[in-house]
Design an enzyme around this catalytic site. Structure first.
Site, PDB file in Angstrom:
ATOM      1  CB  SER A 105      -0.904   0.065   1.239  1.00  0.00           C
ATOM      2  OG  SER A 105      -1.553  -0.895   1.321  1.00  0.00           O
TER       3      SER A 105
HETATM    4  N1  SAH Z   1      -0.656  -4.874   4.028  1.00  0.00           N
HETATM    5  C1  SAH Z   1      -0.154  -5.237   2.846  1.00  0.00           C
HETATM    6  C2  SAH Z   1      -0.862  -4.829   1.956  1.00  0.00           C
HETATM    7  C3  SAH Z   1      -0.838  -5.871   0.830  1.00  0.00           C
HETATM    8  S1  SAH Z   1      -2.149  -5.645  -0.549  1.00  0.00           S
HETATM    9  C4  SAH Z   1       1.261  -4.686   2.876  1.00  0.00           C
HETATM   10  O1  SAH Z   1       1.560  -4.097   3.809  1.00  0.00           O
HETATM   11  O2  SAH Z   1       2.208  -4.898   2.082  1.00  0.00           O
HETATM   12  C5  SAH Z   1      -3.680  -6.686   0.082  1.00  0.00           C
HETATM   13  C6  SAH Z   1      -3.253  -8.195   0.432  1.00  0.00           C
HETATM   14  O3  SAH Z   1      -4.345  -8.701   0.946  1.00  0.00           O
HETATM   15  C7  SAH Z   1      -2.742  -9.004  -0.929  1.00  0.00           C
HETATM   16  O4  SAH Z   1      -1.513  -9.546  -0.510  1.00  0.00           O
HETATM   17  C8  SAH Z   1      -3.920  -9.980  -1.088  1.00  0.00           C
HETATM   18  O5  SAH Z   1      -3.134 -11.303  -1.463  1.00  0.00           O
HETATM   19  C9  SAH Z   1      -4.250 -10.014   0.690  1.00  0.00           C
HETATM   20  N2  SAH Z   1      -5.754 -10.700   0.841  1.00  0.00           N
HETATM   21  C10 SAH Z   1      -6.790 -10.360  -0.169  1.00  0.00           C
HETATM   22  N3  SAH Z   1      -7.876 -11.288   0.066  1.00  0.00           N
HETATM   23  C11 SAH Z   1      -7.236 -11.868   1.287  1.00  0.00           C
HETATM   24  C12 SAH Z   1      -8.026 -12.841   2.247  1.00  0.00           C
HETATM   25  N4  SAH Z   1      -9.360 -13.270   1.844  1.00  0.00           N
HETATM   26  N5  SAH Z   1      -7.267 -13.340   3.300  1.00  0.00           N
HETATM   27  C13 SAH Z   1      -5.866 -13.058   3.380  1.00  0.00           C
HETATM   28  N6  SAH Z   1      -5.419 -12.183   2.501  1.00  0.00           N
HETATM   29  C14 SAH Z   1      -6.101 -11.645   1.569  1.00  0.00           C
END
Ligand code: SAH
Length: 255
Positions: A105
């Site tokens: 993000s």
């Molecule tokens: N907090 C992360 C942001 C990653 S983007 C960071 O600091 O880098 C959002 C993430 O949510 C992605 O990696 C995606 O694979 C994950 N995601 C989406 N749906 C999900 C679910 N149902 N359970 C767990 N993770 C999920």
């Protein structure tokens, strides 16, 4: 020496002089032994440290007021959480691609969501969407007990490696965040870093009464940052805090 390519020019010049002047005939391996990595790593860490501090200042100018959040951002090497080829952008306030078509993000978004959590040290916090692990590092810096779930096994594994290398040991899980972690509930706060179209009901019930969730709710074209407080067994209060765009929260796991 995983950050070798990112040495600033003056440091690169110093290294080049050192290598040519003192150990011109050394082989690669003996060169590695003779250079004192500590000295150079210290310079390098200083450089990233300064970049992280500048990023925190930029976020403050953009409206982040929680000093504990800014301090956390200022002390985390964001470059460690992204591909080396993108290092030049690591401290810019922008989202960046990570593996499996996901994103780390935008720092402002990380700070905004964290600020909305109003964390107190020792609180138990569940993050959905570990991704790169950067947000989990921010939460760890804030002295809370971190639980984080990721649905892609490869991301779960690389985030774990990155975080542990940096000395962070949050509780990481490979699984579907829609299920939450009933065995570890209740949580004081829940942070969702992917966008569900509707607030996940199961997760609301893993909040303690008095706790709250920060979640971007909406479809692919954009989401409302939403705070939902659990004020009673089946009573919730909602407020909205701006427009954002996240990757979608998807059901199931990718092994
Ligand atoms: N907090 C992360 C942001 C990653 S983007 C960071 O600091 O880098 C959002 C993430 O949510 C992605 O990696 C995606 O694979 C994950 N995601 C989406 N749906 C999900 C679910 N149902 N359970 C767990 N993770 C999920």
């Amino acid at each position: 020496m995983k950050r070798e390519k990112q040495y600033p020019i003056p440091v690169a010049v110093i290294i080049a002089l050192f290598c040519t002047g003192l150990i011109a005939c050394a082989s690669n391996s003996s060169r590695n032994q003779q250079i004192k990595p500590d000295i150079y790593m210290t310079d390098l860490h200083q450089q990233y440290n300064n970049e992280a501090k500048k990023l925190a200042k930029e976020l403050e100018r953009k409206g982040i007021s929680d000093k504990t959040v800014l301090t956390a951002i200022a002390s985390i090497p964001r470059d460690s959480f992204i591909d080396k080829q993108l290092s030049a952008y690591a401290y810019q306030d922008r989202p960046l691609p990570i593996e499996s078509g996901q994103t780390i993000s935008q720092p402002f978004t990380v700070a905004w969501q964290t600020q909305l959590l109003q964390l107190k040290p020792g609180e138990k916090v569940l993050e959905i969407g570990t991704g790169s692990g950067y947000q989990a590092a921010v939460l760890s810096e804030m002295g809370v007990e971190v639980y984080s779930i990721e649905r892609y096994r490869n991301l779960y594994e690389s985030a774990k490696e990155t975080l542990n290398k940096l000395g962070y040991y949050p509780n990481l899980f490979f699984g579907d965040g829609y299920e939450g972690l009933p065995e570890h509930a209740p949580f004081d706060k829940i942070l969702i870093t992917a966008a569900p179209e509707k607030v996940p009901e199961k997760l609301l019930h893993q909040l303690r009464i008095g706790g709250w969730m920060v979640v971007p709710v909406g479809g692919k074209t954009g989401q409302k940052m939403t705070v939902i407080r659990r004020v009673g067994e089946n009573e919730f209060k909602k407020s909205e805090h701006g427009d954002f765009i996240f990757v979608p929260m998807q059901e199931g796991i990718v092994d």
